[in-house]
Design an enzyme around this catalytic site. Structure first.
Site, PDB file in Angstrom:
ATOM      1  N   TYR A 166       0.841  -1.215   0.000  1.00 21.10           N
ATOM      2  CA  TYR A 166       0.000   0.000   0.000  1.00 21.10           C
ATOM      3  C   TYR A 166       0.872   1.261   0.000  1.00 21.10           C
ATOM      4  O   TYR A 166       0.664   2.186  -0.794  1.00 21.10           O
ATOM      5  CB  TYR A 166      -0.899  -0.056   1.238  1.00 21.10           C
ATOM      6  CG  TYR A 166      -1.767   1.142   1.501  1.00 21.10           C
ATOM      7  CD1 TYR A 166      -2.905   1.397   0.742  1.00 21.10           C
ATOM      8  CD2 TYR A 166      -1.477   2.010   2.563  1.00 21.10           C
ATOM      9  CE1 TYR A 166      -3.721   2.488   1.021  1.00 21.10           C
ATOM     10  CE2 TYR A 166      -2.287   3.097   2.842  1.00 21.10           C
ATOM     11  CZ  TYR A 166      -3.412   3.331   2.067  1.00 21.10           C
ATOM     12  OH  TYR A 166      -4.208   4.411   2.348  1.00 21.10           O
ATOM     13  N   LYS A 170       1.246   4.036  -3.040  1.00 17.34           N
ATOM     14  CA  LYS A 170       0.875   5.439  -2.820  1.00 17.34           C
ATOM     15  C   LYS A 170       2.089   6.366  -3.024  1.00 17.34           C
ATOM     16  O   LYS A 170       1.926   7.507  -3.453  1.00 17.34           O
ATOM     17  CB  LYS A 170       0.280   5.619  -1.421  1.00 17.34           C
ATOM     18  CG  LYS A 170      -1.117   5.026  -1.254  1.00 17.34           C
ATOM     19  CD  LYS A 170      -2.210   5.919  -1.850  1.00 17.34           C
ATOM     20  CE  LYS A 170      -3.593   5.472  -1.398  1.00 17.34           C
ATOM     21  NZ  LYS A 170      -4.673   6.365  -1.810  1.00 17.34           N
TER      22      LYS A 170
HETATM   23  N1  LIG Z   1      -8.827   5.870   6.560  1.00 19.47           N
HETATM   24  C1  LIG Z   1      -7.580   6.223   6.787  1.00 19.47           C
HETATM   25  O1  LIG Z   1      -7.072   6.193   7.924  1.00 19.47           O
HETATM   26  C2  LIG Z   1      -6.701   6.661   5.646  1.00 19.47           C
HETATM   27  C3  LIG Z   1      -5.382   7.026   5.947  1.00 19.47           C
HETATM   28  C4  LIG Z   1      -4.568   7.466   4.928  1.00 19.47           C
HETATM   29  C5  LIG Z   1      -5.075   7.542   3.631  1.00 19.47           C
HETATM   30  N2  LIG Z   1      -6.356   7.168   3.360  1.00 19.47           N
HETATM   31  C6  LIG Z   1      -6.827   7.296   1.976  1.00 19.47           C
HETATM   32  O2  LIG Z   1      -8.088   7.959   1.978  1.00 19.47           O
HETATM   33  C7  LIG Z   1      -8.898   7.460   0.909  1.00 19.47           C
HETATM   34  C8  LIG Z   1     -10.206   6.954   1.466  1.00 19.47           C
HETATM   35  O3  LIG Z   1      -9.931   5.977   2.464  1.00 19.47           O
HETATM   36  P1  LIG Z   1     -11.104   5.265   3.267  1.00 19.47           P
HETATM   37  O4  LIG Z   1     -10.522   4.841   4.562  1.00 19.47           O
HETATM   38  O5  LIG Z   1     -12.328   6.084   3.232  1.00 19.47           O
HETATM   39  O6  LIG Z   1     -11.302   3.945   2.369  1.00 19.47           O
HETATM   40  P2  LIG Z   1     -12.511   2.903   2.340  1.00 19.47           P
HETATM   41  O7  LIG Z   1     -13.453   3.133   3.462  1.00 19.47           O
HETATM   42  O8  LIG Z   1     -11.874   1.563   2.177  1.00 19.47           O
HETATM   43  O9  LIG Z   1     -13.278   3.277   0.983  1.00 19.47           O
HETATM   44  C9  LIG Z   1     -12.633   3.078  -0.223  1.00 19.47           C
HETATM   45  C10 LIG Z   1     -13.494   3.671  -1.322  1.00 19.47           C
HETATM   46  O10 LIG Z   1     -12.825   3.430  -2.586  1.00 19.47           O
HETATM   47  C11 LIG Z   1     -13.790   2.882  -3.458  1.00 19.47           C
HETATM   48  N3  LIG Z   1     -13.155   2.084  -4.489  1.00 19.47           N
HETATM   49  C12 LIG Z   1     -12.399   0.982  -4.341  1.00 19.47           C
HETATM   50  N4  LIG Z   1     -12.022   0.514  -5.536  1.00 19.47           N
HETATM   51  C13 LIG Z   1     -12.577   1.336  -6.462  1.00 19.47           C
HETATM   52  C14 LIG Z   1     -12.575   1.367  -7.873  1.00 19.47           C
HETATM   53  N5  LIG Z   1     -11.928   0.459  -8.596  1.00 19.47           N
HETATM   54  N6  LIG Z   1     -13.258   2.353  -8.508  1.00 19.47           N
HETATM   55  C15 LIG Z   1     -13.933   3.290  -7.783  1.00 19.47           C
HETATM   56  N7  LIG Z   1     -13.977   3.307  -6.449  1.00 19.47           N
HETATM   57  C16 LIG Z   1     -13.305   2.341  -5.792  1.00 19.47           C
HETATM   58  C17 LIG Z   1     -14.692   2.057  -2.557  1.00 19.47           C
HETATM   59  O11 LIG Z   1     -15.876   1.729  -3.248  1.00 19.47           O
HETATM   60  P3  LIG Z   1     -16.663   0.324  -3.075  1.00 19.47           P
HETATM   61  O12 LIG Z   1     -17.669   0.539  -1.966  1.00 19.47           O
HETATM   62  O13 LIG Z   1     -17.287   0.088  -4.392  1.00 19.47           O
HETATM   63  O14 LIG Z   1     -15.652  -0.735  -2.711  1.00 19.47           O
HETATM   64  C18 LIG Z   1     -14.873   3.029  -1.408  1.00 19.47           C
HETATM   65  O15 LIG Z   1     -15.818   4.027  -1.717  1.00 19.47           O
HETATM   66  C19 LIG Z   1      -8.064   6.375   0.228  1.00 19.47           C
HETATM   67  O16 LIG Z   1      -7.405   6.906  -0.901  1.00 19.47           O
HETATM   68  C20 LIG Z   1      -7.073   5.964   1.301  1.00 19.47           C
HETATM   69  O17 LIG Z   1      -5.891   5.428   0.760  1.00 19.47           O
HETATM   70  C21 LIG Z   1      -7.191   6.729   4.341  1.00 19.47           C
END
Ligand SMILES: NC(=O)c1ccc[n+]([C@@H]2O[C@H](COP(=O)([O-])OP(=O)(O)OC[C@H]3O[C@@H](n4cnc5c(N)ncnc54)[C@H](OP(=O)(O)O)[C@@H]3O)[C@@H](O)[C@H]2O)c1
Length: 266
Positions: A166, A170
């Protein structure tokens, strides 16, 4: 009326973007998701009515092109803010460190390639598809959601060897953002890689086998920042991200920033 496109908006931070932006009735909001019916039902149950949902998948550039045509009809042909939030994650595989893949080469290939396909190639599909609409805006802001885990100094300082696939993917994405900034500067397009912080987006408790990893990660975070109090909530993260996006200028295009607008990741 500012227009916001969120790619990957079905849940977690992506859905929070829809919820947050919907509070201003002046905003034109478009969420791209893989399963529109489920998201539309969720929006209805949350009484959110001023959000447009379009079906698209980051790994399918044709679906993104089709979404761009539908977006143009909704926004009048331009896009002010493009936010690419979607991510491919694998809860079990993401926690592995490089040496834990020894003897598991097929697994390594699988995790790395799948993450690369969505989190780098898919993001480039998204940017390329929407660029004509972004160029027509007077705002011209593209935000690619990254992670502090992709920061070399944080990894070394925090002793963080987990999350190798991951983090590496990134980090590649951050370089892609820098390259776009060079191509797009003359057009006045500002593009940044933005870390949202460590955010509680879990819809269910994590699998028991990864709990020890999560505990180690929390200790690593504390080692880096003794003031660290644990993950923040999506609403707080989105507010902080929006502030960074709004205040970033073309001079910062290509940078990799945290939700604080600097290099403080947690
Ligand atoms: N949460 C954290 O602590 C954290 C920390 C650092 C960075 N981030 C970054 O923040 C962003 C959001 O994270 P999150 O925690 O909200 O993630 P999450 O809850 O796992 O949600 C991921 C989202 O991406 C969508 N997705 C996955 N594959 C896709 C595809 N092929 N086409 C379109 N949409 C797709 C999912 O849709 P489906 O419902 O269809 O699967 C879902 O809406 C990400 O880029 C992550 O790397 C998060």
């Amino acid at each position: 009326m500012p227009s916001y496109i969120i790619i990957g908006a079905s849940r977690g931070l992506g859905y929070e973007w829809l919820r947050h932006l919907s509070r201003d009735s002046e905003n034109i909001i478009v969420g791209l998701v893989r399963n529109p019916d489920a998201v539309e039902a969720k929006l209805a149950s949350d009484s959110i009515r001023n959000v447009n949902i379009i079906k698209a998948d980051l790994t399918d550039h044709k679906s993104l092109s089709a979404a761009v045509a539908k977006t143009a009809d909704l926004t009048g042909g331009s896009v002010d803010y493009l936010i690419i939030n979607g991510v491919h994650q694998d809860p079990a595989g993401d926690f592995l460190s490089p040496t834990e893949f020894i003897g598991r080469e097929e697994l390594l290939h699988d995790y790395m390639v799948k993450a690369m396909e969505t989190n780098v190639v898919g993001v480039m599909y998204g940017i390329n598809a929407y660029l004509p609409l972004v160029r027509k805006s007077s705002v011209k802001k593209i935000t690619v959601i990254s992670t502090g885990l992709a920061d070399l100094e944080l990894a070394l300082q925090g002793n963080m060897s987990f999350f190798v696939t991951y983090s590496a993917v990134k980090a590649a994405l951050n370089m892609v953002v820098a390259k776009y900034s060079i191509d797009l500067r003359a057009d006045g397009v500002t593009i940044i890689a933005l870390s949202p912080g460590l955010v509680n987006t879990q819809e269910a408790p994590p699998p028991a086998e990864i709990m020890p990893r999560i505990q180690i990660m929390m200790q690593d975070c504390l080692a880096v920042n003794p003031e660290f109090k644990g993950p923040i909530e999506p609403a707080e993260s989105v507010k902080m991200q929006l502030k960074v996006i709004e205040t970033t200028t073309i001079k910062q295009s290509g940078e990799f920033l945290s939700h604080f607008g600097n290099k403080q990741w947690i």
